[in-house]
Design a protein around this motif. Structure first.
Motif, PDB file in Angstrom:
ATOM      1  N   GLN A 177       0.855  -1.282  -0.226  1.00 39.83           N
ATOM      2  CA  GLN A 177      -0.114   0.175   0.036  1.00 39.83           C
ATOM      3  C   GLN A 177       1.018   1.422   0.020  1.00 39.83           C
ATOM      4  OE1 GLN A 177      -3.118   0.360  -0.336  1.00 39.83           O
ATOM      5  NE2 GLN A 177      -3.928  -1.748   0.155  1.00 39.83           N
ATOM      6  N   PRO A 179       2.364   4.411  -1.476  1.00 41.87           N
ATOM      7  CA  PRO A 179       2.124   5.371  -2.635  1.00 41.87           C
ATOM      8  C   PRO A 179       3.063   5.499  -3.539  1.00 41.87           C
ATOM      9  CG  PRO A 179       1.767   6.331  -0.535  1.00 41.87           C
ATOM     10  CD  PRO A 179       2.253   5.089  -0.326  1.00 41.87           C
ATOM     11  N   PRO A 181       4.257   7.949  -6.503  1.00 36.77           N
ATOM     12  CA  PRO A 181       3.811   8.876  -7.754  1.00 36.77           C
ATOM     13  C   PRO A 181       4.393   8.401  -8.806  1.00 36.77           C
ATOM     14  CG  PRO A 181       4.423   9.679  -5.611  1.00 36.77           C
ATOM     15  CD  PRO A 181       4.596   8.382  -5.383  1.00 36.77           C
ATOM     16  N   PRO A 182       3.700   8.381 -10.280  1.00 40.34           N
ATOM     17  CA  PRO A 182       4.595   8.051 -11.318  1.00 40.34           C
ATOM     18  C   PRO A 182       5.559   9.034 -11.847  1.00 40.34           C
ATOM     19  CG  PRO A 182       2.281   8.265 -11.863  1.00 40.34           C
ATOM     20  CD  PRO A 182       2.497   8.552 -10.278  1.00 40.34           C
ATOM     21  N   ARG A 227      12.303   7.222  -2.669  1.00 38.43           N
ATOM     22  CA  ARG A 227      10.976   7.301  -2.959  1.00 38.43           C
ATOM     23  C   ARG A 227      10.149   7.259  -1.679  1.00 38.43           C
ATOM     24  NH1 ARG A 227       7.865   2.976  -5.439  1.00 38.43           N
ATOM     25  NH2 ARG A 227       6.651   3.730  -3.468  1.00 38.43           N
ATOM     26  N   PRO A 228       8.800   7.378  -1.473  1.00 39.06           N
ATOM     27  CA  PRO A 228       7.994   7.189  -0.402  1.00 39.06           C
ATOM     28  C   PRO A 228       8.158   5.581   0.117  1.00 39.06           C
ATOM     29  CG  PRO A 228       6.550   8.293  -1.872  1.00 39.06           C
ATOM     30  CD  PRO A 228       8.037   7.974  -2.801  1.00 39.06           C
ATOM     31  N   ILE A 229       8.391   5.270   1.230  1.00 40.01           N
ATOM     32  CA  ILE A 229       8.528   4.055   1.760  1.00 40.01           C
ATOM     33  C   ILE A 229       7.434   3.671   3.180  1.00 40.01           C
ATOM     34  CG2 ILE A 229      11.023   3.755   1.198  1.00 40.01           C
ATOM     35  CD1 ILE A 229      11.733   4.491   4.008  1.00 40.01           C
ATOM     36  N   MET A 230       7.338   2.643   3.473  1.00 38.47           N
ATOM     37  CA  MET A 230       6.494   2.385   4.527  1.00 38.47           C
ATOM     38  C   MET A 230       7.217   2.023   5.753  1.00 38.47           C
ATOM     39  SD  MET A 230       3.427   2.803   3.777  1.00 38.47           S
ATOM     40  CE  MET A 230       1.915   2.756   2.736  1.00 38.47           C
ATOM     41  N   VAL A 410       0.006  -0.207   7.756  1.00 39.98           N
ATOM     42  CA  VAL A 410      -0.900   0.926   7.428  1.00 39.98           C
ATOM     43  C   VAL A 410      -2.475   0.414   7.457  1.00 39.98           C
ATOM     44  CG1 VAL A 410       0.826   2.246   6.322  1.00 39.98           C
ATOM     45  CG2 VAL A 410      -0.668   0.666   4.750  1.00 39.98           C
ATOM     46  N   ALA A 412      -4.469   1.318   5.301  1.00 35.14           N
ATOM     47  CA  ALA A 412      -4.911   1.146   3.911  1.00 35.14           C
ATOM     48  C   ALA A 412      -5.205  -0.212   3.474  1.00 35.14           C
ATOM     49  CB  ALA A 412      -3.855   1.952   3.016  1.00 35.14           C
ATOM     50  N   TYR A 420     -10.274   4.174  -0.180  1.00 37.11           N
ATOM     51  CA  TYR A 420      -8.813   4.654  -0.383  1.00 37.11           C
ATOM     52  C   TYR A 420      -8.683   5.959  -0.904  1.00 37.11           C
ATOM     53  CZ  TYR A 420      -3.957   4.954  -0.913  1.00 37.11           C
ATOM     54  OH  TYR A 420      -2.556   5.287  -0.927  1.00 37.11           O
TER      55      TYR A 420
ATOM     56  N   SER B 183      -7.488   9.203   3.042  1.00 37.76           N
ATOM     57  CA  SER B 183      -8.570   8.298   3.632  1.00 37.76           C
ATOM     58  C   SER B 183      -8.024   7.583   4.996  1.00 37.76           C
ATOM     59  CB  SER B 183      -8.523   7.341   2.568  1.00 37.76           C
ATOM     60  OG  SER B 183      -7.303   6.804   1.892  1.00 37.76           O
ATOM     61  N   TYR B 184      -6.677   7.466   4.910  1.00 32.36           N
ATOM     62  CA  TYR B 184      -6.266   6.913   6.417  1.00 32.36           C
ATOM     63  C   TYR B 184      -5.234   7.778   7.398  1.00 32.36           C
ATOM     64  CZ  TYR B 184      -2.281   4.758   3.627  1.00 32.36           C
ATOM     65  OH  TYR B 184      -1.072   4.886   3.290  1.00 32.36           O
ATOM     66  N   PRO B 226       0.405   4.178  11.537  1.00 27.37           N
ATOM     67  CA  PRO B 226       1.456   3.988  10.378  1.00 27.37           C
ATOM     68  C   PRO B 226       1.112   4.546   9.095  1.00 27.37           C
ATOM     69  CG  PRO B 226       0.311   1.745  11.521  1.00 27.37           C
ATOM     70  CD  PRO B 226      -0.132   2.801  12.022  1.00 27.37           C
ATOM     71  N   ARG B 227       2.038   4.996   8.175  1.00 26.92           N
ATOM     72  CA  ARG B 227       1.641   6.005   7.353  1.00 26.92           C
ATOM     73  C   ARG B 227       2.846   5.620   6.317  1.00 26.92           C
ATOM     74  NH1 ARG B 227       1.362  11.648   6.882  1.00 26.92           N
ATOM     75  NH2 ARG B 227       2.640  11.242   5.229  1.00 26.92           N
ATOM     76  N   ILE B 229       6.203   6.969   4.694  1.00 31.37           N
ATOM     77  CA  ILE B 229       7.212   7.932   5.237  1.00 31.37           C
ATOM     78  C   ILE B 229       8.255   8.176   4.056  1.00 31.37           C
ATOM     79  CG2 ILE B 229       6.884   7.259   7.385  1.00 31.37           C
ATOM     80  CD1 ILE B 229       8.997   5.058   7.287  1.00 31.37           C
ATOM     81  N   MET B 230       9.214   8.880   4.270  1.00 29.33           N
ATOM     82  CA  MET B 230      10.186   8.998   3.259  1.00 29.33           C
ATOM     83  C   MET B 230      11.748   8.606   3.787  1.00 29.33           C
ATOM     84  SD  MET B 230       9.428  10.439   0.470  1.00 29.33           S
ATOM     85  CE  MET B 230       8.104  11.478  -0.263  1.00 29.33           C
ATOM     86  N   VAL B 410      13.924  12.862  -2.425  1.00 32.89           N
ATOM     87  CA  VAL B 410      13.149  12.338  -3.608  1.00 32.89           C
ATOM     88  C   VAL B 410      13.419  13.383  -4.503  1.00 32.89           C
ATOM     89  CG1 VAL B 410      11.629  10.870  -2.218  1.00 32.89           C
ATOM     90  CG2 VAL B 410      10.911  13.308  -2.433  1.00 32.89           C
TER      91      VAL B 410
END
Lengths: 463, 463
Positions: A177, A179, A181-182, A227-230, A410, A412, A420, B183-184, B226-227, B229-230, B410
């Motif tokens: 889950q 994100p 961004p392309p 890039r965004p990570i979790m 998350v 999500a 979502y 949304s979350y 949880p969300r 992160i960078m 990024v």
């Protein structure tokens, strides 16, 4: 340096708590196994009971005295497996038919198909499944490149730790889950979707993967674009180059004899040790013209009058050679292990040399300009608070201690795509706005009509 | 435990490299300083030259023998500052006028306004600015709650390390280009935008903040949802509760005497030690009815006949008390330091007790049910590969060693919103599709007309 006692205490405690945990391991055969094995060995050495699932016919996975292996039957013979791989090896040196991309994808698909078949066969082995379920494992360590481990973790209701470099089509990030961004995250292996048949298994496998507790990602941001990570993604790139062993005597003598010019390490990865004589001749001739010595993992035909600065070997201790101070250049097909070992030891890389032009490219390659860049990368790569192997061990033990890592997951995962993207909320708000506007317009119209009507009436009276 | 030598070597190396680095610190006055101070002390102890910018009139920031302070002039007196805060302290106990949210926002705005004024005054002090610029600092450590540090880092072209719990309106995540699916990810302090006057300074301050190299976030996922992160976000929640000191003799005697019932810690944070007598009486009467002893940070009026199980103090060693095995309950206004110290030591929390109902709530509060949850949180919170203080030190030193952390940044920072959402690409693709459809339709129409024309002609002929 005042914090070592604290850290020591913390880790003693952690290790103490997990002592005697039971871990089931579903590896992927081939080069992927080579780095996962490092983690498996370390976990065994730390007192955990580690059980590795091994197909009866495999390429690189073998038994060990350090960990337990459970050997399962597969519906193909060793000859069929080797035959398949010999085909693939040949394919590497033929000029790409459609594009490099499609060739890569085809290779990947062929590489995994047999293992997926073996995996299915194992999952249908009821006796083995009952036996494994009875063992009461605390967690699953799995390479999600084949779905075996994910399915087993789901079946046995145990948390999964994924160990991987990445999955095609960003399946790893999508499943988690995260994100993407392309606009600044390039799509890797794009266009492969139908070839990989992901369109069919996508939703289910993605969901299954989404159950993973911790993702041990075999890369880091010296090579990967930021890039965004979790929160449950752990970057352990370079896990394969932390420990180096001394070179065997004959190799040590050869590389020491290279003098100030140093030596080049040339390998096409763990799976390919051969190439057509025509291509090989190109390389031999190129190497004849350079002052460096060359160590080449090559088992194919050798042309007459091969240059003396080239030493051919069946197997290279790649990481140990790259760690050698006289190593100057690393020629590789661009496998992730090699890339990270290159970064790790600050060696310059010449990547993905599958095409013919490589021999010429080597000659014109400037050894000094890029080397500085590589050493900067290397210093960044090493500068991490915890070495990658220890980080991988820590999070695997964490999952065993806490039966997962739900606090890093998350919310999500529990939303469908309508929720979502807040489409339900948007629809509701739109409905309200439309209703309010509708009523307002109706009221205005009504009033205008009344007023105009009265206005006309008054005017008439006045008139 | 085989990796300690490796880690030791790595960290020795790191520490060695950064020895003698120069760090400029722009703290925020008040409770925020209390945890930043821990990092500042540790960095000084490790041999770095740390210079802290201190306003001449401050609440909690004081000089120290461990680090250097540069005291700058501010356009308000100590009396004005204290007066402002006394107003605020009173405000805490008056029933909220509009909503809890707005009260919180107002408090925050008032809290920062004076410091922002002081910051502006300092930035206009040309002499001081020239002096600081001449020092050649390697990095800036700053609390981005006030923009002072960000502006200085930009002016002096040095990388910034941000130390924070979070910023309103998700400014921290937005500035760092981190996706936040609404949304979350609940919007914190939503509706404050105009109050905080962010609409005006948003774009510029967000961009300025976006230059930050490393974000040391004073929270972790045992408390935070949880969300995404960078890579340059480092979670150091609990940095304030790693080290505990023994209690002073009188406190130790009081808490030891609490027997099996244990004791309660009650504090409204570092800035509030008083409340109206009416509210205070509620608490005194509530405490009279419970078997636990109570340690209360309270400097206000004491009603006659106050219960004997309550000990009043001007200042509580909050973290040390919560670490005590007899501590049972932690009553707090819900500041982040207290929350993390509560989680850290597995103590149960009763949060945000600004309203009247609290005394009753305390009596009916079941001490055992929630305690287990808190201890689970605590065990998760502690179970991290590196203690938060060492992590904060590591990344601050990293930024000084490598002059930033560009490899964790990024590429989204370099895109405008049209590029970020790929609107240019979409527009181009739409143009192509529209053109192709347009041409196809034109062609079809042309052909149809021709065919129909001919068809009619043929028909006519046949007729």
């Amino acid at each position: 340096m005042g914090w070592f006692p604290v850290l020591g205490l913390l880790l003693c405690l952690s290790v103490g708590l997990s002592e005697g945990s039971k871990l089931l391991v579903a590896p992927m055969d081939g080069s992927h196994w080579l780095s996962m094995k490092i983690l498996v060995m370390e976990l065994s050495a730390r007192g955990h009971e580690v059980v590795v699932l091994v197909p009866e016919n495999s390429l690189l996975i073998k038994g060990s005295q350090t960990f337990t292996t459970v050997i399962y039957k597969v519906p193909y013979t060793k000859e069929e497996l080797d035959g398949k791989f010999n085909e693939l090896r040949k394919g590497v040196f033929s000029p790409p038919k459609f594009s490099d991309l499609m060739t890569n994808v085809e290779r990947l698909v062929n590489f995994t198909t047999m293992q997926v078949k073996g995996c299915e066969y194992m999952l249908n082995n009821k006796e083995l499944m009952d036996q494994l379920r009875g063992e009461g494992f605390d967690a699953m360590l799995s390479d999600p490149f084949i779905p075996c481990g994910s399915v087993l973790a789901h079946m046995f209701s145990i948390p999964a730790v994924y160990f991987l470099n990445g999955l095609p089509c960003q399946l790893d990030f999508r499943a988690n889950q995260c994100p993407s961004p392309p606009s600044y995250i390039p799509i890797f292996y794009s266009g492969n979707t139908d070839k990989m048949n992901f369109l069919q298994r996508d939703m289910t496998y993605q969901k299954l993967l989404g159950e993973g507790a911790i993702w041990l990602l075999r890369n880091d941001f010296t090579f990967q674009w930021p890039r965004p990570i979790m929160p449950n993604m752990v970057f352990i790139g370079g896990i394969n180059c932390v420990t180096t062993k001394p070179l065997p005597a004959d190799l040590e003598e050869f590389v020491e004899g290279s003098g100030d010019d140093g030596f080049i390490v040339f390998t096409m990865g763990s799976m390919v040790s051969d190439m057509p004589l025509k291509t090989a001749t190109f390389f031999f001739e190129a190497f004849r013209q350079i002052p460096q010595r060359v160590l080449w993992r090559y088992e194919g035909k050798v042309p007459e009058n091969a240059p003396k600065n080239v030493k051919l070997l069946k197997w290279l201790p790649q990481n140990d050679l790259l760690a050698h101070p006289k190593a100057r250049l690393f020629m590789t097909h661009g496998g992730t292990h090699g890339i990270y070992e290159g970064i790790c030891h600050g060696r310059d890389n010449v990547h993905r040399m599958t095409a013919r032009g490589v021999a010429e490219q080597l000659l014109i390659f400037d050894l000094s300009t890029e080397a500085i860049k590589m050493q900067t990368l290397s210093s960044l790569h090493h500068d991490r608070p915890v070495p990658p192997l220890d980080l991988a061990v820590f999070w695997t033990e964490f999952v065993m201690r806490h039966k997962g890592a739900d606090h890093l997951r998350v919310a999500a995962h529990d939303l469908n795509w309508i929720q979502y993207f807040c489409l339900d909320v948007l629809a509701f708000l739109t409905l309200i706005v439309v209703t309010v506007i509708g009523i307002t317009v109706k009221c205005c119209l009504f009033c205008t009509r009344k007023c105009c009507g009265r206005g006309t009436a008054v005017k008439k009276k006045q008139a």
